[in-house]
Design a protein around this motif. Structure first.
Motif, PDB file in Angstrom:
ATOM      1  N   GLY A   1       0.822  -1.147   0.070  1.00 53.09           N
ATOM      2  CA  GLY A   1      -0.059   0.148   0.113  1.00 53.09           C
ATOM      3  C   GLY A   1       0.743   1.191  -0.016  1.00 53.09           C
ATOM      4  N   ASN A   2       0.362   2.311   0.688  1.00 51.68           N
ATOM      5  CA  ASN A   2       0.968   3.540   0.551  1.00 51.68           C
ATOM      6  C   ASN A   2       2.200   3.510   1.491  1.00 51.68           C
ATOM      7  OD1 ASN A   2       1.674   6.098   0.872  1.00 51.68           O
ATOM      8  ND2 ASN A   2      -0.134   6.903   1.521  1.00 51.68           N
ATOM      9  N   ILE A   3       3.475   3.715   0.893  1.00 48.74           N
ATOM     10  CA  ILE A   3       4.847   3.622   1.202  1.00 48.74           C
ATOM     11  C   ILE A   3       4.992   4.538   2.398  1.00 48.74           C
ATOM     12  CG2 ILE A   3       7.086   3.783   0.873  1.00 48.74           C
ATOM     13  CD1 ILE A   3       6.773   2.667  -1.822  1.00 48.74           C
ATOM     14  N   GLU A   4       4.342   5.771   2.315  1.00 48.60           N
ATOM     15  CA  GLU A   4       4.459   6.875   3.378  1.00 48.60           C
ATOM     16  C   GLU A   4       3.994   6.445   4.792  1.00 48.60           C
ATOM     17  OE1 GLU A   4       3.367  10.409   1.307  1.00 48.60           O
ATOM     18  OE2 GLU A   4       5.057  10.423   0.110  1.00 48.60           O
ATOM     19  N   GLU A   5       2.635   6.110   4.381  1.00 41.16           N
ATOM     20  CA  GLU A   5       2.159   5.386   5.581  1.00 41.16           C
ATOM     21  C   GLU A   5       2.492   4.194   6.289  1.00 41.16           C
ATOM     22  OE1 GLU A   5      -2.326   3.328   6.398  1.00 41.16           O
ATOM     23  OE2 GLU A   5      -2.183   4.693   4.669  1.00 41.16           O
ATOM     24  N   ARG A   6       3.168   3.295   5.566  1.00 41.54           N
ATOM     25  CA  ARG A   6       3.795   2.221   6.054  1.00 41.54           C
ATOM     26  C   ARG A   6       5.077   2.687   6.975  1.00 41.54           C
ATOM     27  NH1 ARG A   6       5.954  -1.735   1.876  1.00 41.54           N
ATOM     28  NH2 ARG A   6       7.904  -0.141   1.759  1.00 41.54           N
ATOM     29  N   ALA A   7       5.902   3.826   6.479  1.00 44.54           N
ATOM     30  CA  ALA A   7       7.084   4.159   6.731  1.00 44.54           C
ATOM     31  C   ALA A   7       6.583   4.736   8.433  1.00 44.54           C
ATOM     32  CB  ALA A   7       7.837   4.936   6.033  1.00 44.54           C
ATOM     33  N   CYS A   8       5.522   5.516   8.326  1.00 47.87           N
ATOM     34  CA  CYS A   8       5.201   6.253   9.474  1.00 47.87           C
ATOM     35  C   CYS A   8       4.921   5.276  10.819  1.00 47.87           C
ATOM     36  CB  CYS A   8       4.068   7.032   9.330  1.00 47.87           C
ATOM     37  SG  CYS A   8       4.527   8.596   8.795  1.00 47.87           S
ATOM     38  N   GLN A   9       3.997   4.109  10.102  1.00 41.35           N
ATOM     39  CA  GLN A   9       3.363   3.108  11.242  1.00 41.35           C
ATOM     40  C   GLN A   9       4.656   2.464  11.692  1.00 41.35           C
ATOM     41  OE1 GLN A   9       0.846   1.013   8.730  1.00 41.35           O
ATOM     42  NE2 GLN A   9      -0.943   2.013   9.229  1.00 41.35           N
ATOM     43  N   LEU A  10       5.828   2.075  10.777  1.00 34.25           N
ATOM     44  CA  LEU A  10       7.009   1.574  11.450  1.00 34.25           C
ATOM     45  C   LEU A  10       7.697   2.262  12.340  1.00 34.25           C
ATOM     46  CD1 LEU A  10       8.404  -0.103   7.720  1.00 34.25           C
ATOM     47  CD2 LEU A  10       7.679  -1.494   9.933  1.00 34.25           C
ATOM     48  N   ALA A  11       7.953   3.480  11.945  1.00 38.07           N
ATOM     49  CA  ALA A  11       8.715   4.415  12.949  1.00 38.07           C
ATOM     50  C   ALA A  11       7.864   4.477  14.399  1.00 38.07           C
ATOM     51  CB  ALA A  11       8.625   5.718  12.430  1.00 38.07           C
ATOM     52  N   LEU A  12       6.559   4.692  14.414  1.00 37.12           N
ATOM     53  CA  LEU A  12       5.799   4.538  15.587  1.00 37.12           C
ATOM     54  C   LEU A  12       5.954   3.313  16.310  1.00 37.12           C
ATOM     55  CD1 LEU A  12       2.819   6.793  14.310  1.00 37.12           C
ATOM     56  CD2 LEU A  12       4.564   7.629  15.831  1.00 37.12           C
ATOM     57  N   TYR A  13       5.708   2.299  15.774  1.00 35.77           N
ATOM     58  CA  TYR A  13       5.784   1.028  16.193  1.00 35.77           C
ATOM     59  C   TYR A  13       6.951   0.847  17.040  1.00 35.77           C
ATOM     60  CZ  TYR A  13       5.790  -4.151  17.053  1.00 35.77           C
ATOM     61  OH  TYR A  13       5.881  -5.379  17.597  1.00 35.77           O
ATOM     62  N   ILE A  14       8.017   1.188  16.204  1.00 35.06           N
ATOM     63  CA  ILE A  14       9.598   0.928  16.970  1.00 35.06           C
ATOM     64  C   ILE A  14       9.560   1.844  18.127  1.00 35.06           C
ATOM     65  CG2 ILE A  14      11.943   1.239  16.468  1.00 35.06           C
ATOM     66  CD1 ILE A  14      11.493   0.097  13.624  1.00 35.06           C
ATOM     67  N   ILE A  15       9.206   3.112  18.105  1.00 34.73           N
ATOM     68  CA  ILE A  15       9.360   4.167  19.125  1.00 34.73           C
ATOM     69  C   ILE A  15       8.409   3.530  20.436  1.00 34.73           C
ATOM     70  CG2 ILE A  15       8.687   6.368  19.892  1.00 34.73           C
ATOM     71  CD1 ILE A  15       9.515   7.028  16.881  1.00 34.73           C
ATOM     72  N   GLU A  16       7.270   3.386  20.028  1.00 32.69           N
ATOM     73  CA  GLU A  16       6.163   2.927  21.184  1.00 32.69           C
ATOM     74  C   GLU A  16       6.306   1.826  21.684  1.00 32.69           C
ATOM     75  OE1 GLU A  16       2.369   3.116  19.144  1.00 32.69           O
ATOM     76  OE2 GLU A  16       2.438   5.122  19.005  1.00 32.69           O
ATOM     77  N   ASN A  17       7.144   0.709  21.107  1.00 28.85           N
ATOM     78  CA  ASN A  17       7.345  -0.494  21.790  1.00 28.85           C
ATOM     79  C   ASN A  17       8.968  -0.828  22.177  1.00 28.85           C
ATOM     80  OD1 ASN A  17       4.625  -2.094  21.521  1.00 28.85           O
ATOM     81  ND2 ASN A  17       4.889  -1.381  19.537  1.00 28.85           N
ATOM     82  N   ARG A  18       9.731   0.265  21.508  1.00 27.13           N
ATOM     83  CA  ARG A  18      11.157   0.211  21.890  1.00 27.13           C
ATOM     84  C   ARG A  18      11.636  -1.199  21.536  1.00 27.13           C
ATOM     85  NH1 ARG A  18      13.077   3.453  26.931  1.00 27.13           N
ATOM     86  NH2 ARG A  18      11.769   5.208  26.450  1.00 27.13           N
ATOM     87  N   THR A  19      11.269  -1.253  20.104  1.00 26.21           N
ATOM     88  CA  THR A  19      11.635  -2.714  19.546  1.00 26.21           C
ATOM     89  C   THR A  19      12.655  -2.521  18.659  1.00 26.21           C
ATOM     90  OG1 THR A  19      10.782  -4.760  18.745  1.00 26.21           O
ATOM     91  CG2 THR A  19       9.802  -2.749  17.759  1.00 26.21           C
ATOM     92  N   THR A  20      13.125  -3.801  17.718  1.00 26.21           N
ATOM     93  CA  THR A  20      14.197  -3.832  16.876  1.00 26.21           C
ATOM     94  C   THR A  20      13.484  -3.824  15.544  1.00 26.21           C
ATOM     95  OG1 THR A  20      14.372  -6.174  16.618  1.00 26.21           O
ATOM     96  CG2 THR A  20      15.616  -5.120  18.516  1.00 26.21           C
ATOM     97  N   VAL A  21      14.305  -3.460  14.341  1.00 24.93           N
ATOM     98  CA  VAL A  21      14.082  -3.622  12.955  1.00 24.93           C
ATOM     99  C   VAL A  21      13.534  -4.981  12.947  1.00 24.93           C
ATOM    100  CG1 VAL A  21      14.790  -3.533  10.678  1.00 24.93           C
ATOM    101  CG2 VAL A  21      15.461  -1.822  12.263  1.00 24.93           C
ATOM    102  N   ARG A  22      14.245  -6.105  13.261  1.00 24.67           N
ATOM    103  CA  ARG A  22      13.821  -7.502  13.021  1.00 24.67           C
ATOM    104  C   ARG A  22      12.383  -7.547  13.598  1.00 24.67           C
ATOM    105  NH1 ARG A  22      17.493 -12.486  13.336  1.00 24.67           N
ATOM    106  NH2 ARG A  22      18.854 -10.985  12.320  1.00 24.67           N
TER     107      ARG A  22
END
Length: 55
Positions: free
Chosen positions: A3-24
């Protein structure tokens, strides 16, 4: 997760920030490759959402 790459990038960034998780872990959660997560966050996100990228 296609889908929308920009939306996906934002969701990924928020997920990593909020959950303090890794790229993997983010890649596994969203069903995409680690390379895609890295490219979304390091190349695409700064182009359209600099404040989120800086977090």
């Amino acid at each position: 997760m296609k889908g929308n790459i920009e939306e996906r990038a934002c969701q990924l960034a928020l997920y990593i920030i909020e959950n303090r998780t890794t790229v993997r872990a983010a890649a596994q959660k969203f069903g995409i490759s680690k390379s895609t997560v890295h490219k979304d966050l390091s190349e695409r996100l700064p182009a359209f959402n600099q404040p989120l990228y800086l977090q």
